[in-house]
Design an enzyme around this catalytic site. Structure first.
Site, PDB file in Angstrom:
ATOM      1  N   ASN A  10      -6.410  15.399 -24.663  1.00  0.00           N
ATOM      2  CA  ASN A  10      -5.169  14.797 -24.373  1.00  0.00           C
ATOM      3  C   ASN A  10      -4.850  14.987 -22.871  1.00  0.00           C
ATOM      4  OD1 ASN A  10      -3.980  13.514 -27.067  1.00  0.00           O
ATOM      5  ND2 ASN A  10      -4.642  15.697 -27.555  1.00  0.00           N
ATOM      6  N   THR A  11      -5.228  15.855 -22.254  1.00  0.00           N
ATOM      7  CA  THR A  11      -4.911  16.465 -20.964  1.00  0.00           C
ATOM      8  C   THR A  11      -6.117  16.253 -19.911  1.00  0.00           C
ATOM      9  OG1 THR A  11      -3.410  18.042 -21.753  1.00  0.00           O
ATOM     10  CG2 THR A  11      -4.016  18.200 -19.364  1.00  0.00           C
ATOM     11  N   ASN A  12      -7.352  16.642 -20.231  1.00  0.00           N
ATOM     12  CA  ASN A  12      -8.419  16.579 -19.580  1.00  0.00           C
ATOM     13  C   ASN A  12      -9.603  15.965 -20.002  1.00  0.00           C
ATOM     14  OD1 ASN A  12      -7.403  19.811 -18.140  1.00  0.00           O
ATOM     15  ND2 ASN A  12      -7.268  17.842 -16.773  1.00  0.00           N
ATOM     16  N   THR A  13     -10.341  15.253 -19.307  1.00  0.00           N
ATOM     17  CA  THR A  13     -11.714  14.806 -19.660  1.00  0.00           C
ATOM     18  C   THR A  13     -12.741  15.765 -18.954  1.00  0.00           C
ATOM     19  OG1 THR A  13     -10.917  12.514 -20.041  1.00  0.00           O
ATOM     20  CG2 THR A  13     -13.595  12.798 -20.025  1.00  0.00           C
ATOM     21  N   VAL A  14     -13.692  16.091 -19.800  1.00  0.00           N
ATOM     22  CA  VAL A  14     -14.708  17.061 -19.441  1.00  0.00           C
ATOM     23  C   VAL A  14     -16.002  16.397 -19.499  1.00  0.00           C
ATOM     24  CG1 VAL A  14     -15.854  19.100 -19.557  1.00  0.00           C
ATOM     25  CG2 VAL A  14     -13.455  19.322 -19.848  1.00  0.00           C
ATOM     26  N   ALA A  65     -12.385  14.866 -33.725  1.00  0.00           N
ATOM     27  CA  ALA A  65     -13.883  15.067 -33.533  1.00  0.00           C
ATOM     28  C   ALA A  65     -14.042  16.296 -32.724  1.00  0.00           C
ATOM     29  CB  ALA A  65     -14.155  13.991 -32.946  1.00  0.00           C
ATOM     30  N   ASP A  66     -13.247  16.736 -31.841  1.00  0.00           N
ATOM     31  CA  ASP A  66     -13.505  17.639 -30.990  1.00  0.00           C
ATOM     32  C   ASP A  66     -13.593  19.052 -31.961  1.00  0.00           C
ATOM     33  OD1 ASP A  66     -10.720  17.407 -31.376  1.00  0.00           O
ATOM     34  OD2 ASP A  66     -10.194  18.776 -29.795  1.00  0.00           O
ATOM     35  N   THR A  74      -4.065  21.068 -25.017  1.00  0.00           N
ATOM     36  CA  THR A  74      -2.808  20.656 -25.029  1.00  0.00           C
ATOM     37  C   THR A  74      -2.167  21.315 -26.175  1.00  0.00           C
ATOM     38  OG1 THR A  74      -3.658  18.497 -24.276  1.00  0.00           O
ATOM     39  CG2 THR A  74      -1.497  18.661 -25.195  1.00  0.00           C
ATOM     40  N   THR A 125      12.249  36.460 -12.786  1.00  0.00           N
ATOM     41  CA  THR A 125      12.092  35.418 -13.656  1.00  0.00           C
ATOM     42  C   THR A 125      10.615  34.948 -13.918  1.00  0.00           C
ATOM     43  OG1 THR A 125      14.439  34.757 -13.366  1.00  0.00           O
ATOM     44  CG2 THR A 125      12.924  32.954 -14.403  1.00  0.00           C
TER      45      THR A 125
END
Length: 252
Positions: free
Chosen positions: A9-13, A105-106, A129, A181
């Site tokens: 969802n965030t990165n493609t490797v 699938a992952d 994600t 903080t």
């Protein structure tokens, strides 16, 4: 050379394998609006100096990107053997859940790689994600797991909903008791998620009723949490790529 592609969802490797050896890997942003032609241009740039691709293995958790990936592969890699992880593909991983079709699938790919490398029972902790804990039996079966909001989206949500809080660099702070903080947010993120994983692993182990051989961390943010966890035994950043190679070998 086998090209393994893990669309998250965030990165493609992406990874290139020469036999069992991962020789190159790349991490790029996943954009659900990207077209097949744009994907091909990106791949062409990354693979420009790489050896010739002779096989492709792909898994995706983003339907829109998967559709464009199919188009791209059919258009530009027509004559190359391809394996896309989806129903009907031989994985060697029985899925013992209420609805096997809803399992990403992952998660199946990771389970195969974990059982092949470390045996079972084992637990895969994928820091992406979402934070996924996937449980593999002593027979190599995927028997379920736990899903939690990922570290980065949790920090993003906090920063967007709290007026005086902001996004911070995800690194281990000097102390658990933050003196400002930024350190307080870093403590809650790093030590908090490490504690979450340790608590879930302990509960999963109790429920299994047997010792777990390995707890394997993977995913883009694993490196931050692994040193602070008491239960993670292995860190394998390329676990999904390894699983894709194994599935390609079973099907191509």
């Amino acid at each position: 050379m086998l090209l393994a592609i893990d669309v998250g969802n965030t990165n493609t490797v992406l990874g290139l394998f020469d036999g069992d050896t991962l020789t190159h890997s790349w991490r790029i942003n996943t954009d659900a609006r990207t077209t097949a032609d744009e994907i091909e241009l990106t791949f062409r740039g990354l693979l420009r100096d790489a050896p010739e691709v002779t096989g492709i293995a792909l898994c995706s958790t983003v339907p829109a990107v998967l559709r464009e990936m199919r188009t791209m592969l059919d258009r530009y890699y027509l004559d190359i053997p391809k394996v896309i992880v989806e129903p009907g593909i031989k994985t060697g991983v029985p899925i013992l859940t209420d609805n096997p079709k809803e399992v990403g699938a992952d998660r199946i790919v990771n389970s195969l790689a974990a059982f092949t490398l470390f045996g079972g029972p084992s637990i895969v902790v994928d820091f992406g994600t979402s934070t996924n804990l996937d449980v593999v039996s002593d027979k190599g079966e995927f028997i379920g797991g736990a899903l939690a909001p990922g570290i980065e989206i949790s920090i993003d949500a906090l920063a967007s909903r709290a007026a005086q809080l902001r996004k911070v660099e995800l690194v281990t702070p000097r102390n658990v008791i933050g003196k400002n903080t930024v350190e307080a947010l870093q403590s809650g993120a790093v030590f908090g998620f490490a504690g979450q994983v340790d608590g879930l692993v302990d509960r999963i182990t109790d429920e299994l009723g047997q010792d777990v051989k390995a707890v394997i961390a993977t995913g883009g943010l694993a490196g931050v949490v692994v040193p602070e966890s008491d239960t993670i035994t292995h860190h394998e950043p390329d676990l999904t790529l390894i699983g894709l190679r194994l599935i390609f070998e079973r099907n191509a």
